[in-house]
Scaffold this motif. Sequence first.
Motif, PDB file in Angstrom:
ATOM      1  N   ALA A 210       0.835  -1.206   0.000  1.00 40.80           N
ATOM      2  CA  ALA A 210       0.000   0.000   0.000  1.00 40.80           C
ATOM      3  C   ALA A 210       0.869   1.256   0.000  1.00 40.80           C
ATOM      4  O   ALA A 210       0.568   2.234  -0.691  1.00 40.80           O
ATOM      5  CB  ALA A 210      -0.928   0.000   1.213  1.00 40.80           C
ATOM      6  N   ALA A 211       1.962   1.234   0.759  1.00 44.49           N
ATOM      7  CA  ALA A 211       2.883   2.376   0.772  1.00 44.49           C
ATOM      8  C   ALA A 211       3.529   2.558  -0.599  1.00 44.49           C
ATOM      9  O   ALA A 211       3.726   3.693  -1.062  1.00 44.49           O
ATOM     10  CB  ALA A 211       3.951   2.164   1.840  1.00 44.49           C
ATOM     11  N   MET A 212       3.833   1.472  -1.280  1.00 44.27           N
ATOM     12  CA  MET A 212       4.427   1.565  -2.610  1.00 44.27           C
ATOM     13  C   MET A 212       3.446   2.144  -3.618  1.00 44.27           C
ATOM     14  O   MET A 212       3.819   2.928  -4.493  1.00 44.27           O
ATOM     15  CB  MET A 212       4.883   0.181  -3.082  1.00 44.27           C
ATOM     16  CG  MET A 212       6.104  -0.347  -2.359  1.00 44.27           C
ATOM     17  SD  MET A 212       6.589  -1.981  -2.971  1.00 44.27           S
ATOM     18  CE  MET A 212       7.003  -1.585  -4.687  1.00 44.27           C
ATOM     19  N   ARG A 213       2.187   1.752  -3.507  1.00 43.97           N
ATOM     20  CA  ARG A 213       1.176   2.223  -4.474  1.00 43.97           C
ATOM     21  C   ARG A 213       0.943   3.722  -4.378  1.00 43.97           C
ATOM     22  O   ARG A 213       0.559   4.355  -5.349  1.00 43.97           O
ATOM     23  CB  ARG A 213      -0.143   1.476  -4.263  1.00 43.97           C
ATOM     24  CG  ARG A 213      -0.107   0.034  -4.753  1.00 43.97           C
ATOM     25  CD  ARG A 213      -1.469  -0.584  -4.716  1.00 43.97           C
ATOM     26  NE  ARG A 213      -2.377   0.079  -5.632  1.00 43.97           N
ATOM     27  CZ  ARG A 213      -3.703  -0.032  -5.594  1.00 43.97           C
ATOM     28  NH1 ARG A 213      -4.267  -0.762  -4.647  1.00 43.97           N
ATOM     29  NH2 ARG A 213      -4.450   0.580  -6.466  1.00 43.97           N
ATOM     30  N   LYS A 214       1.173   4.284  -3.192  1.00 44.99           N
ATOM     31  CA  LYS A 214       1.038   5.739  -3.064  1.00 44.99           C
ATOM     32  C   LYS A 214       2.064   6.452  -3.940  1.00 44.99           C
ATOM     33  O   LYS A 214       1.781   7.498  -4.523  1.00 44.99           O
ATOM     34  CB  LYS A 214       1.216   6.156  -1.602  1.00 44.99           C
ATOM     35  CG  LYS A 214       0.055   5.740  -0.706  1.00 44.99           C
ATOM     36  CD  LYS A 214       0.294   6.183   0.730  1.00 44.99           C
ATOM     37  CE  LYS A 214      -0.859   5.763   1.622  1.00 44.99           C
ATOM     38  NZ  LYS A 214      -0.639   6.154   3.045  1.00 44.99           N
ATOM     39  N   GLU A 215       3.271   5.864  -4.021  1.00 47.91           N
ATOM     40  CA  GLU A 215       4.318   6.457  -4.852  1.00 47.91           C
ATOM     41  C   GLU A 215       4.194   6.024  -6.311  1.00 47.91           C
ATOM     42  O   GLU A 215       4.590   6.750  -7.219  1.00 47.91           O
ATOM     43  CB  GLU A 215       5.705   6.032  -4.333  1.00 47.91           C
ATOM     44  CG  GLU A 215       5.984   6.453  -2.901  1.00 47.91           C
ATOM     45  CD  GLU A 215       7.328   5.947  -2.431  1.00 47.91           C
ATOM     46  OE1 GLU A 215       8.139   5.514  -3.269  1.00 47.91           O
ATOM     47  OE2 GLU A 215       7.573   5.978  -1.207  1.00 47.91           O
ATOM     48  N   LYS A 216       3.630   4.834  -6.544  1.00 50.65           N
ATOM     49  CA  LYS A 216       3.543   4.278  -7.895  1.00 50.65           C
ATOM     50  C   LYS A 216       2.135   3.715  -8.103  1.00 50.65           C
ATOM     51  O   LYS A 216       1.913   2.502  -7.983  1.00 50.65           O
ATOM     52  CB  LYS A 216       4.610   3.192  -8.070  1.00 50.65           C
ATOM     53  CG  LYS A 216       4.968   2.929  -9.513  1.00 50.65           C
ATOM     54  CD  LYS A 216       6.220   2.073  -9.582  1.00 50.65           C
ATOM     55  CE  LYS A 216       6.775   2.036 -10.984  1.00 50.65           C
ATOM     56  NZ  LYS A 216       7.265   3.340 -11.454  1.00 50.65           N
ATOM     57  N   PRO A 217       1.170   4.562  -8.414  1.00 49.97           N
ATOM     58  CA  PRO A 217      -0.222   4.103  -8.524  1.00 49.97           C
ATOM     59  C   PRO A 217      -0.470   3.119  -9.664  1.00 49.97           C
ATOM     60  O   PRO A 217      -1.483   2.417  -9.658  1.00 49.97           O
ATOM     61  CB  PRO A 217      -1.010   5.408  -8.741  1.00 49.97           C
ATOM     62  CG  PRO A 217      -0.010   6.409  -9.181  1.00 49.97           C
ATOM     63  CD  PRO A 217       1.296   6.017  -8.571  1.00 49.97           C
ATOM     64  N   ASP A 218       0.433   3.065 -10.654  1.00 55.42           N
ATOM     65  CA  ASP A 218       0.256   2.125 -11.772  1.00 55.42           C
ATOM     66  C   ASP A 218       0.951   0.790 -11.523  1.00 55.42           C
ATOM     67  O   ASP A 218       1.153  -0.004 -12.452  1.00 55.42           O
ATOM     68  CB  ASP A 218       0.764   2.732 -13.081  1.00 55.42           C
ATOM     69  CG  ASP A 218       2.253   3.091 -13.030  1.00 55.42           C
ATOM     70  OD1 ASP A 218       2.815   3.119 -11.913  1.00 55.42           O
ATOM     71  OD2 ASP A 218       2.842   3.355 -14.090  1.00 55.42           O
ATOM     72  N   LEU A 219       1.303   0.519 -10.266  1.00 52.97           N
ATOM     73  CA  LEU A 219       1.996  -0.710  -9.910  1.00 52.97           C
ATOM     74  C   LEU A 219       1.178  -1.933 -10.319  1.00 52.97           C
ATOM     75  O   LEU A 219      -0.014  -2.042 -10.026  1.00 52.97           O
ATOM     76  CB  LEU A 219       2.243  -0.740  -8.396  1.00 52.97           C
ATOM     77  CG  LEU A 219       2.974  -1.957  -7.828  1.00 52.97           C
ATOM     78  CD1 LEU A 219       4.410  -2.001  -8.324  1.00 52.97           C
ATOM     79  CD2 LEU A 219       2.939  -1.920  -6.301  1.00 52.97           C
ATOM     80  N   GLU A 220       1.817  -2.875 -11.018  1.00 50.67           N
ATOM     81  CA  GLU A 220       1.197  -4.137 -11.416  1.00 50.67           C
ATOM     82  C   GLU A 220       1.775  -5.254 -10.551  1.00 50.67           C
ATOM     83  O   GLU A 220       2.992  -5.411 -10.452  1.00 50.67           O
ATOM     84  CB  GLU A 220       1.467  -4.431 -12.892  1.00 50.67           C
ATOM     85  CG  GLU A 220       0.849  -3.420 -13.836  1.00 50.67           C
ATOM     86  CD  GLU A 220       1.174  -3.734 -15.289  1.00 50.67           C
ATOM     87  OE1 GLU A 220       1.757  -4.815 -15.556  1.00 50.67           O
ATOM     88  OE2 GLU A 220       0.847  -2.911 -16.155  1.00 50.67           O
ATOM     89  N   LEU A 221       0.892  -6.048  -9.928  1.00 55.90           N
ATOM     90  CA  LEU A 221       1.331  -7.055  -8.962  1.00 55.90           C
ATOM     91  C   LEU A 221       0.912  -8.455  -9.379  1.00 55.90           C
ATOM     92  O   LEU A 221      -0.170  -8.659  -9.919  1.00 55.90           O
ATOM     93  CB  LEU A 221       0.721  -6.767  -7.588  1.00 55.90           C
ATOM     94  CG  LEU A 221       1.323  -5.620  -6.780  1.00 55.90           C
ATOM     95  CD1 LEU A 221       0.462  -5.346  -5.564  1.00 55.90           C
ATOM     96  CD2 LEU A 221       2.748  -5.935  -6.375  1.00 55.90           C
TER      97      LEU A 221
END
Length: 289
Positions: free
Chosen positions: A110-121
């Motif tokens: 969740a902390a990563m998605r704040k910086e990178k909203p287009d994160l694909e997991l």
Amino acid sequence: MTPNLHHLELFYHVARHGGITAAARSMPYGIQQPAISGQISILESELGVRLFQRRPFKLTPAGHDLYDFLSPFFVSLPDVANRIAGRASRRLRLAAPATIIRRHLPDVLAAMRKEKPDLELSLVDTDQRGAFDLLEREEVDLAVCELESRPPSGIKTEILISMPLVLLLPSGYKIARSGIHGMAVDFPLIRPSTDTALARLFAKALAKARLEWSPRIEVNSLELVHAYVAGGFGAGLSVKAPGIVFPKGTQVWEIPDCPELVIAAAWRGKIGPLAEQVLDGLRKRAKAS
């Protein structure tokens, strides 16, 4: 016969820049004129045709055909590479047991998605053996798993946390000096299945104590172990881990002379920036526990 791809690349640059000297000055990596000339001579020998006239430079009909075929590929290659690299910069493939995926990764991700909203997991539920297999096949970027044995060659590991195994007992139970021997007499054993790290580590402790204590109930999660102990079905094998809250009406007894459950991060080759960010988040969670 398939021509050498490197030879084809050299020919493309020579044809594009109008000669070997110009190509040597414009190549994206260092290579000398004699090397270019020698490798293109090999290509011409393999194809059985002359591809260009040296002085003055001029493509032959065969050279024109080959250049027209190669040009779309090499012209579009930088764009394709950038597109792939762009996707790689936002895609992360992780492997871990379900407990870690459910309890510990969400806050880090969740902390990563704040910086990178287009994160694909991509998240895969697996144990140590499955994690190492996925890493060796390069199907995941980072794994978090129990560490019971040395990893295969080429896989790096970093221990995040080591946790003691415990037995969960009714809160009113008085633990005798005989310890685990008395518990084995008083209670049926509830534990995760035989193929789990917890069961294997507990088996080592039983062997040290020269005790046989076969499970009466096998379940596929610690939550079920806790629920059945709370329901009065027996003593349950568990682990003292961050985030685990034991149910009311139970007490925790740390098993002496038992190997601890070691959780480690694992990766292959050079770790990528996204995987490094997840690893850093897990390090902080482990340190704070």
